[in-house]
Design a protein around this motif. Structure first.
Motif, PDB file in Angstrom:
ATOM      1  N   MET A   1      -2.076  -8.707   7.378  1.00  0.00           N
ATOM      2  CA  MET A   1      -2.524  -7.915   8.963  1.00  0.00           C
ATOM      3  C   MET A   1      -3.622  -8.144   9.408  1.00  0.00           C
ATOM      4  O   MET A   1      -4.515  -9.268   8.491  1.00  0.00           O
TER       5      MET A   1
ATOM      6  N   LEU B   1      -7.066  -7.671  10.037  1.00  0.00           N
ATOM      7  CA  LEU B   1      -8.113  -6.645   9.049  1.00  0.00           C
ATOM      8  C   LEU B   1      -7.922  -7.704   7.814  1.00  0.00           C
ATOM      9  O   LEU B   1      -9.328  -8.378   7.259  1.00  0.00           O
TER      10      LEU B   1
ATOM     11  N   PHE C   1      -4.616   6.052  -0.907  1.00  0.00           N
ATOM     12  CA  PHE C   1      -4.723   5.621   0.091  1.00  0.00           C
ATOM     13  C   PHE C   1      -4.949   6.835   1.706  1.00  0.00           C
ATOM     14  O   PHE C   1      -4.319   7.271   1.427  1.00  0.00           O
TER      15      PHE C   1
ATOM     16  N   SER D   1       1.094  -1.188   0.203  1.00  0.00           N
ATOM     17  CA  SER D   1       0.340   0.025   0.144  1.00  0.00           C
ATOM     18  C   SER D   1       0.851   1.354   0.353  1.00  0.00           C
ATOM     19  O   SER D   1       2.145   1.411   0.333  1.00  0.00           O
TER      20      SER D   1
ATOM     21  N   ASN E   1       2.554  -5.705   2.996  1.00  0.00           N
ATOM     22  CA  ASN E   1       0.482  -5.798   3.689  1.00  0.00           C
ATOM     23  C   ASN E   1      -0.368  -4.937   2.470  1.00  0.00           C
ATOM     24  O   ASN E   1       0.309  -3.742   2.362  1.00  0.00           O
TER      25      ASN E   1
ATOM     26  N   THR F   1       5.190   3.206  13.088  1.00  0.00           N
ATOM     27  CA  THR F   1       4.488   3.322  12.055  1.00  0.00           C
ATOM     28  C   THR F   1       5.542   1.950  10.883  1.00  0.00           C
ATOM     29  O   THR F   1       6.532   3.672  11.099  1.00  0.00           O
ATOM     30  N   GLY F   2       5.453   2.020  10.625  1.00  0.00           N
ATOM     31  CA  GLY F   2       6.043   1.184   9.697  1.00  0.00           C
ATOM     32  C   GLY F   2       7.023   0.637   9.626  1.00  0.00           C
ATOM     33  O   GLY F   2       8.061   0.089   8.924  1.00  0.00           O
TER      34      GLY F   2
ATOM     35  N   GLY G   1       3.012   7.643   3.673  1.00  0.00           N
ATOM     36  CA  GLY G   1       3.239   5.917   4.917  1.00  0.00           C
ATOM     37  C   GLY G   1       2.834   4.639   3.402  1.00  0.00           C
ATOM     38  O   GLY G   1       2.652   5.122   2.827  1.00  0.00           O
ATOM     39  N   GLY G   2       2.124   3.686   4.339  1.00  0.00           N
ATOM     40  CA  GLY G   2       2.129   2.427   2.948  1.00  0.00           C
ATOM     41  C   GLY G   2       2.917   1.640   3.498  1.00  0.00           C
ATOM     42  O   GLY G   2       4.359   2.162   3.199  1.00  0.00           O
TER      43      GLY G   2
ATOM     44  N   ARG H   1      -1.410   0.784  19.382  1.00  0.00           N
ATOM     45  CA  ARG H   1      -2.015   1.000  18.535  1.00  0.00           C
ATOM     46  C   ARG H   1      -3.453   1.257  18.086  1.00  0.00           C
ATOM     47  O   ARG H   1      -3.978   0.232  18.635  1.00  0.00           O
TER      48      ARG H   1
ATOM     49  N   ASP I   1      -0.813   9.025   5.783  1.00  0.00           N
ATOM     50  CA  ASP I   1      -1.398   9.175   7.084  1.00  0.00           C
ATOM     51  C   ASP I   1      -1.494  10.369   7.782  1.00  0.00           C
ATOM     52  O   ASP I   1      -0.555  10.947   8.437  1.00  0.00           O
TER      53      ASP I   1
ATOM     54  N   ASP J   1       7.232  -3.203   8.013  1.00  0.00           N
ATOM     55  CA  ASP J   1       7.559  -2.953   6.659  1.00  0.00           C
ATOM     56  C   ASP J   1       9.190  -2.821   6.845  1.00  0.00           C
ATOM     57  O   ASP J   1       9.537  -3.183   5.178  1.00  0.00           O
TER      58      ASP J   1
ATOM     59  N   TRP K   1      -5.206   7.170   5.729  1.00  0.00           N
ATOM     60  CA  TRP K   1      -4.816   5.964   7.329  1.00  0.00           C
ATOM     61  C   TRP K   1      -4.964   6.789   8.953  1.00  0.00           C
ATOM     62  O   TRP K   1      -3.831   7.409   8.064  1.00  0.00           O
TER      63      TRP K   1
HETATM   64  P1  AMP Z   1       2.571  -0.478  10.736  1.00  0.00           P
HETATM   65  O1  AMP Z   1       3.224   0.512  11.420  1.00  0.00           O
HETATM   66  O2  AMP Z   1       3.162  -1.966  10.295  1.00  0.00           O
HETATM   67  O3  AMP Z   1       0.814  -1.604  10.380  1.00  0.00           O
HETATM   68  O4  AMP Z   1       2.194   0.059   9.488  1.00  0.00           O
HETATM   69  C1  AMP Z   1       1.263   0.993   8.715  1.00  0.00           C
HETATM   70  C2  AMP Z   1       1.614   1.447   7.383  1.00  0.00           C
HETATM   71  O5  AMP Z   1       0.054   0.901   6.935  1.00  0.00           O
HETATM   72  C3  AMP Z   1       0.749   2.618   7.858  1.00  0.00           C
HETATM   73  O6  AMP Z   1       1.681   3.547   7.216  1.00  0.00           O
HETATM   74  C4  AMP Z   1      -0.714   2.476   6.395  1.00  0.00           C
HETATM   75  O7  AMP Z   1      -0.225   3.390   5.410  1.00  0.00           O
HETATM   76  C5  AMP Z   1      -0.692   1.641   6.184  1.00  0.00           C
HETATM   77  N1  AMP Z   1      -1.788   0.320   6.469  1.00  0.00           N
HETATM   78  C6  AMP Z   1      -2.815   0.835   7.086  1.00  0.00           C
HETATM   79  N2  AMP Z   1      -3.682   0.295   7.264  1.00  0.00           N
HETATM   80  C7  AMP Z   1      -3.422  -0.720   6.060  1.00  0.00           C
HETATM   81  C8  AMP Z   1      -4.094  -2.103   4.494  1.00  0.00           C
HETATM   82  N3  AMP Z   1      -5.740  -1.974   5.836  1.00  0.00           N
HETATM   83  N4  AMP Z   1      -3.646  -2.298   3.848  1.00  0.00           N
HETATM   84  C9  AMP Z   1      -2.829  -1.350   3.353  1.00  0.00           C
HETATM   85  N5  AMP Z   1      -1.970  -0.877   4.681  1.00  0.00           N
HETATM   86  C10 AMP Z   1      -2.154  -0.686   5.334  1.00  0.00           C
END
Ligand code: AMP
Length: 308
Positions: free
Chosen positions: A149, A151, A81, A11, A125, A233-234, A29-30, A94, A15, A237, A83
């Motif tokens: 994740m 979801l 997108f 993604s 993700n 965050t991230g 982000g993403g 979080r 954010d 990733d 978030w």
């Molecule tokens: P993390 O901290 O590893 O959970 O990753 C956070 C990042 O995941 C953020 O920068 C969001 O933009 C992204 N994110 C949040 N929800 C989703 C989702 N449903 N699908 C894909 N990416 C997501």
């Protein structure tokens, strides 16, 4: 440009994040942003993702700064997108406040021809249906990892199981591992997931590090200890991007390489959380990564400490 060694799909988001230190609106982000930036310190990395027509050009410049190959980046009509999330004082906790899929809802990832021959693939993700669509386009990659994740575990369990069956490595955090396996104990959860297909499972534990499981072995790395975390965050990733980047740089994968790659993943992630978005990674050099990796090795290598 050098041929892409590692392809990452995931993604791209704008954010809005609140931590005990500050609140930031609509920052880059993403999962694919963090993973590609991190991997780019090791190998030429290709990004597969989608943005809307509102995506700020300076964010594309950030990707260019890392030298990320953007041939797989699509711009679609609509909004990017979004978030938003808020961290408690204990930043291990979080809460997601809002998720707007926007252009992600109709995204169909298409790999440019040279990406289909890249030896390493990371399915960061994103919806498992899209991860499967990317998998269907690659030509016999050497090593494939996927992340997911809660979801997707909840709303798309069947396609997710197909992804898990098709990859070499699954990374997920500890609560997701418990949810996916329906098993409280992490060792038993990992063993159950291994039975579904992947050769390796990595369970990420935030500031408590990460655990690698294979059929007969477990390996543990701590997180690099920091005095202050600005924004976690991230981090997962960034960890996975660094790990896949290091493996791609070496060109082969075995258990020893994976253990060492986890060290590099942890180190890059430890820099990433020192600022919001890709702020700290933008100022990072490979030399700094190598120095912190050496320090990390010293602090984890307790058999080198002599007891008299
Ligand atoms: P993390 O901290 O590893 O959970 O990753 C956070 C990042 O995941 C953020 O920068 C969001 O933009 C992204 N994110 C949040 N929800 C989703 C989702 N449903 N699908 C894909 N990416 C997501």
């Amino acid at each position: 440009m050098k041929p892409v060694q590692l392809v990452v799909v995931g993604s791209i988001g704008l954010d809005t994040i609140e931590t005990p230190h500050a609140k930031k609106n609509e920052i880059l982000g993403g999962s694919v942003s963090y993973a590609c930036a991190s991997a780019s310190f090791f190998v030429p990395t290709g990004m597969v993702g989608v943005v809307g027509t509102d995506f700020p050009e300076p964010c594309v410049d950030v990707y260019r700064h890392f030298g990320i190959n953007l041939d797989g980046l699509q711009k679609c009509h609509g909004k990017t997108f979004r978030w938003s999330g808020i961290y408690e004082q204990d930043m291990n906790n979080r809460r997601t406040l809002a998720t707007e899929l926007n252009v992600l809802e109709t995204f169909m990832p298409e790999l440019p021809d040279d990406y289909t021959r890249a030896p390493f693939l990371f399915l960061a993700n994103i919806a498992p249906q899209l991860q499967l669509h990317v998998l269907s386009q690659v030509k016999s990659p050497k090593f494939v990892a996927a992340d997911t994740m809660d979801l997707w575990i909840n709303i798309a369990p069947n396609p997710l199981r197909d992804v898990i069956a098709a990859v070499d490595l699954l990374t997920l955090n500890e609560s997701e591992a418990r949810l996916l396996a329906g098993e409280k104990n992490l060792v038993r959860a990992a063993k159950k997931i291994l039975e579904w297909g992947p050769k390796y499972v990595i369970i990420k534990k935030g500031e408590h590090g990460a655990m690698l499981f294979s059929e007969n072995d477990v390996f543990v790395v701590p997180a690099y200890p920091l005095e202050q975390v600005f924004d976690p965050t991230g981090a997962g990733d960034t960890f996975a991007g660094g790990l896949m980047g290091a493996l791609s740089e070496w060109g082969h994968v075995n258990e020893a390489a994976l253990c060492k790659a986890m060290g590099y993943g942890s180190v890059v992630a430890s820099f990433g959380v020192e600022d919001f978005s890709l702020g700290r990674l933008q100022k990072l050099s490979r030399t700094e990564i190598n120095h912190r990796f050496a320090a990390f090795k010293r602090l984890t290598h307790f058999d080198a400490v002599e007891v008299r």
